[in-house]
Design an enzyme around this catalytic site. Sequence first.
Site, PDB file in Angstrom:
ATOM      1  N   CYS A  43       0.823  -1.216   0.000  1.00 46.56           N
ATOM      2  CA  CYS A  43       0.000   0.000   0.000  1.00 46.56           C
ATOM      3  C   CYS A  43       0.852   1.260   0.000  1.00 46.56           C
ATOM      4  CB  CYS A  43      -0.939  -0.014   1.210  1.00 46.56           C
ATOM      5  SG  CYS A  43      -1.806   1.540   1.427  1.00 46.56           S
ATOM      6  N   CYS A  48      -1.326   1.681  -3.195  1.00 48.74           N
ATOM      7  CA  CYS A  48      -2.327   2.760  -3.039  1.00 48.74           C
ATOM      8  C   CYS A  48      -1.740   4.162  -2.955  1.00 48.74           C
ATOM      9  CB  CYS A  48      -3.138   2.528  -1.762  1.00 48.74           C
ATOM     10  SG  CYS A  48      -3.468   0.810  -1.395  1.00 48.74           S
ATOM     11  N   LYS A  51       0.290   5.332  -6.055  1.00 48.94           N
ATOM     12  CA  LYS A  51      -0.703   5.351  -7.147  1.00 48.94           C
ATOM     13  C   LYS A  51      -1.543   6.631  -7.082  1.00 48.94           C
ATOM     14  CE  LYS A  51      -4.598   4.225  -6.409  1.00 48.94           C
ATOM     15  NZ  LYS A  51      -5.105   2.881  -6.271  1.00 48.94           N
ATOM     16  N   TYR A 180      -8.658  -3.315 -11.449  1.00 51.16           N
ATOM     17  CA  TYR A 180      -8.297  -2.051 -10.806  1.00 51.16           C
ATOM     18  C   TYR A 180      -6.980  -1.477 -11.353  1.00 51.16           C
ATOM     19  CZ  TYR A 180     -11.313  -2.784  -6.582  1.00 51.16           C
ATOM     20  OH  TYR A 180     -12.333  -2.934  -5.690  1.00 51.16           O
ATOM     21  N   GLU A 184      -6.515   1.872 -13.610  1.00 53.01           N
ATOM     22  CA  GLU A 184      -5.931   3.053 -12.952  1.00 53.01           C
ATOM     23  C   GLU A 184      -4.660   3.503 -13.663  1.00 53.01           C
ATOM     24  OE1 GLU A 184      -7.628   2.428  -8.407  1.00 53.01           O
ATOM     25  OE2 GLU A 184      -5.590   1.803  -8.829  1.00 53.01           O
ATOM     26  N   HIS A 439     -26.620  21.467  -2.000  1.00 51.36           N
ATOM     27  CA  HIS A 439     -26.700  22.061  -3.330  1.00 51.36           C
ATOM     28  C   HIS A 439     -25.675  23.165  -3.495  1.00 51.36           C
ATOM     29  CE1 HIS A 439     -28.699  23.071  -7.040  1.00 51.36           C
ATOM     30  NE2 HIS A 439     -28.700  24.341  -6.680  1.00 51.36           N
ATOM     31  N   GLU A 444     -25.989  15.350  -4.687  1.00 55.96           N
ATOM     32  CA  GLU A 444     -27.391  15.578  -4.326  1.00 55.96           C
ATOM     33  C   GLU A 444     -28.321  14.664  -5.121  1.00 55.96           C
ATOM     34  OE1 GLU A 444     -29.182  19.510  -5.442  1.00 55.96           O
ATOM     35  OE2 GLU A 444     -27.229  19.868  -6.340  1.00 55.96           O
TER      36      GLU A 444
HETATM   37  P1  NDP Z   1      -8.001  -7.627 -10.602  1.00 53.34           P
HETATM   38  O1  NDP Z   1      -8.370  -8.900 -10.030  1.00 53.34           O
HETATM   39  O2  NDP Z   1      -8.750  -6.394 -10.259  1.00 53.34           O
HETATM   40  O3  NDP Z   1      -7.983  -7.730 -12.188  1.00 53.34           O
HETATM   41  C1  NDP Z   1      -7.227  -8.692 -12.856  1.00 53.34           C
HETATM   42  C2  NDP Z   1      -7.540  -8.573 -14.325  1.00 53.34           C
HETATM   43  O4  NDP Z   1      -6.701  -9.461 -15.057  1.00 53.34           O
HETATM   44  C3  NDP Z   1      -8.971  -8.932 -14.650  1.00 53.34           C
HETATM   45  O5  NDP Z   1      -9.422  -8.033 -15.616  1.00 53.34           O
HETATM   46  C4  NDP Z   1      -8.835 -10.343 -15.201  1.00 53.34           C
HETATM   47  O6  NDP Z   1      -9.834 -10.666 -16.143  1.00 53.34           O
HETATM   48  C5  NDP Z   1      -7.498 -10.262 -15.902  1.00 53.34           C
HETATM   49  N1  NDP Z   1      -6.827 -11.542 -16.046  1.00 53.34           N
HETATM   50  C6  NDP Z   1      -6.529 -12.434 -15.071  1.00 53.34           C
HETATM   51  N2  NDP Z   1      -5.863 -13.486 -15.578  1.00 53.34           N
HETATM   52  C7  NDP Z   1      -5.729 -13.255 -16.905  1.00 53.34           C
HETATM   53  C8  NDP Z   1      -5.125 -13.982 -17.967  1.00 53.34           C
HETATM   54  N3  NDP Z   1      -4.526 -15.142 -17.767  1.00 53.34           N
HETATM   55  N4  NDP Z   1      -5.172 -13.453 -19.208  1.00 53.34           N
HETATM   56  C9  NDP Z   1      -5.789 -12.266 -19.422  1.00 53.34           C
HETATM   57  N5  NDP Z   1      -6.366 -11.535 -18.452  1.00 53.34           N
HETATM   58  C10 NDP Z   1      -6.336 -12.012 -17.206  1.00 53.34           C
HETATM   59  O7  NDP Z   1      -6.433  -7.475 -10.261  1.00 53.34           O
HETATM   60  P2  NDP Z   1      -5.422  -6.257 -10.305  1.00 53.34           P
HETATM   61  O8  NDP Z   1      -4.117  -6.857 -10.658  1.00 53.34           O
HETATM   62  O9  NDP Z   1      -5.940  -5.138 -11.133  1.00 53.34           O
HETATM   63  O10 NDP Z   1      -5.423  -5.790  -8.797  1.00 53.34           O
HETATM   64  C11 NDP Z   1      -5.186  -6.725  -7.745  1.00 53.34           C
HETATM   65  C12 NDP Z   1      -6.004  -6.400  -6.532  1.00 53.34           C
HETATM   66  O11 NDP Z   1      -5.475  -5.264  -5.885  1.00 53.34           O
HETATM   67  C13 NDP Z   1      -7.444  -6.028  -6.850  1.00 53.34           C
HETATM   68  O12 NDP Z   1      -8.282  -7.150  -6.874  1.00 53.34           O
HETATM   69  C14 NDP Z   1      -7.813  -5.097  -5.739  1.00 53.34           C
HETATM   70  O13 NDP Z   1      -8.409  -5.833  -4.711  1.00 53.34           O
HETATM   71  C15 NDP Z   1      -6.489  -4.501  -5.298  1.00 53.34           C
HETATM   72  N6  NDP Z   1      -6.399  -3.106  -5.757  1.00 53.34           N
HETATM   73  C16 NDP Z   1      -7.281  -2.196  -5.259  1.00 53.34           C
HETATM   74  C17 NDP Z   1      -7.224  -0.887  -5.676  1.00 53.34           C
HETATM   75  C18 NDP Z   1      -8.188   0.088  -5.122  1.00 53.34           C
HETATM   76  O14 NDP Z   1      -8.803  -0.180  -4.112  1.00 53.34           O
HETATM   77  N7  NDP Z   1      -8.399   1.227  -5.773  1.00 53.34           N
HETATM   78  C19 NDP Z   1      -6.224  -0.418  -6.640  1.00 53.34           C
HETATM   79  C20 NDP Z   1      -5.375  -1.469  -7.129  1.00 53.34           C
HETATM   80  C21 NDP Z   1      -5.469  -2.758  -6.687  1.00 53.34           C
HETATM   81  P3  NDP Z   1     -11.303 -11.162 -15.719  1.00 53.34           P
HETATM   82  O15 NDP Z   1     -12.001  -9.955 -15.187  1.00 53.34           O
HETATM   83  O16 NDP Z   1     -11.871 -11.641 -17.013  1.00 53.34           O
HETATM   84  O17 NDP Z   1     -11.106 -12.239 -14.715  1.00 53.34           O
END
Ligand code: NDP
Length: 463
Positions: A43, A48, A51, A180, A184, A439, A444
């Site tokens: 984080c 976080c 980022k 995510y 982002e 407002h 709102e």
């Molecule tokens: P996510 O789980 O959010 O997304 C992973 C993405 O990768 C999905 O779109 C998934 O597709 C895709 N994917 C997974 N495996 C493959 C593959 N073999 N080939 C192609 N595409 C694939 O993970 P992130 O890495 O973005 O983030 C990790 C975690 O970190 C998040 O789950 C979140 O909890 C946390 N995080 C939170 C943030 C916040 O609160 N703002 C910011 C950044 C991270 P599909 O959807 O089809 O499964």
Amino acid sequence: MTAFDYDLFVIGGGSGGVRSGRLAASLGKKVAIAEEFRYGGTCVIRGCVPKKLYVYASQYSEHFEDAAGFGWTVGERRFDWKALVAAKEQEITRLEGLYRKGLAGAGAEIFDTRAELVGPHEVRLSASGKTVTAERIVIAVGGHPTPHEALPGHELCISSNEAFDLPDLPRSILIAGGGYIAVEFANIFHGLGVETTLIYRGKEILSRFDQDVRRGLHAAMEEKGIRILCEDIIQSVSAGPEGRRTARTMKHGELVVDQVMLALGRVPNTRGLGLEAAGVKTNERGAIMVDAYSRTTAPGIYALGDVTDRVQLTPVAIHEAMCFVETEYKNNPTSPDHDLIATAVFSQPEIGTVGMTEEEAARTFEEIEVYRAEFRPMKATLSGRKEKMVIKLLVNAADRKVAGAHILGHDAGEMAQLLGISLKAGCTKDDFDRTMAVHPTAAEELVTMYRPSYRVRKGERVA
Ligand code: NDP
């Protein structure tokens, strides 16, 4: 007098580890904590916090453009990537110092080393080779970006870990994933002037979010100039001319870019941790299995945060740590509450969300009311920016409780925090209706959508 060196040994100095160590130490427990990289964890060091700082940095390009509509003339603009990286480094170093200070102030012993389990109550410190014993052990070692080893050329790609500290800002980037991190970073790089392409295997980005905010964000990102390739994947990556990368995609041919970034989810850091020696079981994804009180399969060993793969969010790890301390050291058994977690995606525009998506609510309840507003935010009237804000409430028709709230637009994350309280308190749509509007704000709309846009009965949309 305990027979162990410590009452508690914490492995991992991230959000969950530091919180559990600091709280236990402040209760007078003899605590030690070990971290192999930098205190603060994902984080603070490469998640976080940096980022969000980069999101702020990337928003200035639009602020400068928008200023003209409000009468401003903005002079020559230049962006210095190295200056941003250095400023970020200074800030996370300050935060790392605060984490250490908090631990030391509470009386915890701080080790800068990798630590591994060697037995049920035994931990070996890699730097010194020394083995110490503890009555209780907390494993809070987090996770790392999945390297996607099945992808030929994956070693030529970067992950979010490297993205923060690239020696130079790339001129172009291809980001794989639709979650995510991918979304982002696509917005961050685009805002900093990088030609950005996102490639995602599914039909629509952000698969776990409500359809309206997914579609709305997709349209907004494309409107800005981010190229989004859905239903496609990278099949291989190879070294291209002048240190560039050539990515072969399934549907869109070859893309030559400066960097390819993989954001395909995160995996728990359980390899080589000595879990077997201590009797700690993991699931098929390598995550440590825990019960409702974060207890692993080994007595006296607990696991918190991303390494357990319950919900990969900082506040969740911190909450789990506080529940652990409450249960083990305050004689007040408290199980972490993972229900109705509000969350934000720091895309541009932002997403703020809590509760069920429309699909989930329609599956769960006999009938739902959908309240939906899509409008141009006030700032866009003078800036001329073509962006839409989406605000959506999902209400269970039977008891009028608000089951889900979804926002796409400025400050959606801030709004999600407050909506989280309302939904947690079990507020009904009538509570929203009798709340006076603030407002003029975008929020709102949350209290002025008096009539449902439509209903969904037994899964079918009705007027
Ligand atoms: P996510 O789980 O959010 O997304 C992973 C993405 O990768 C999905 O779109 C998934 O597709 C895709 N994917 C997974 N495996 C493959 C593959 N073999 N080939 C192609 N595409 C694939 O993970 P992130 O890495 O973005 O983030 C990790 C975690 O970190 C998040 O789950 C979140 O909890 C946390 N995080 C939170 C943030 C916040 O609160 N703002 C910011 C950044 C991270 P599909 O959807 O089809 O499964």
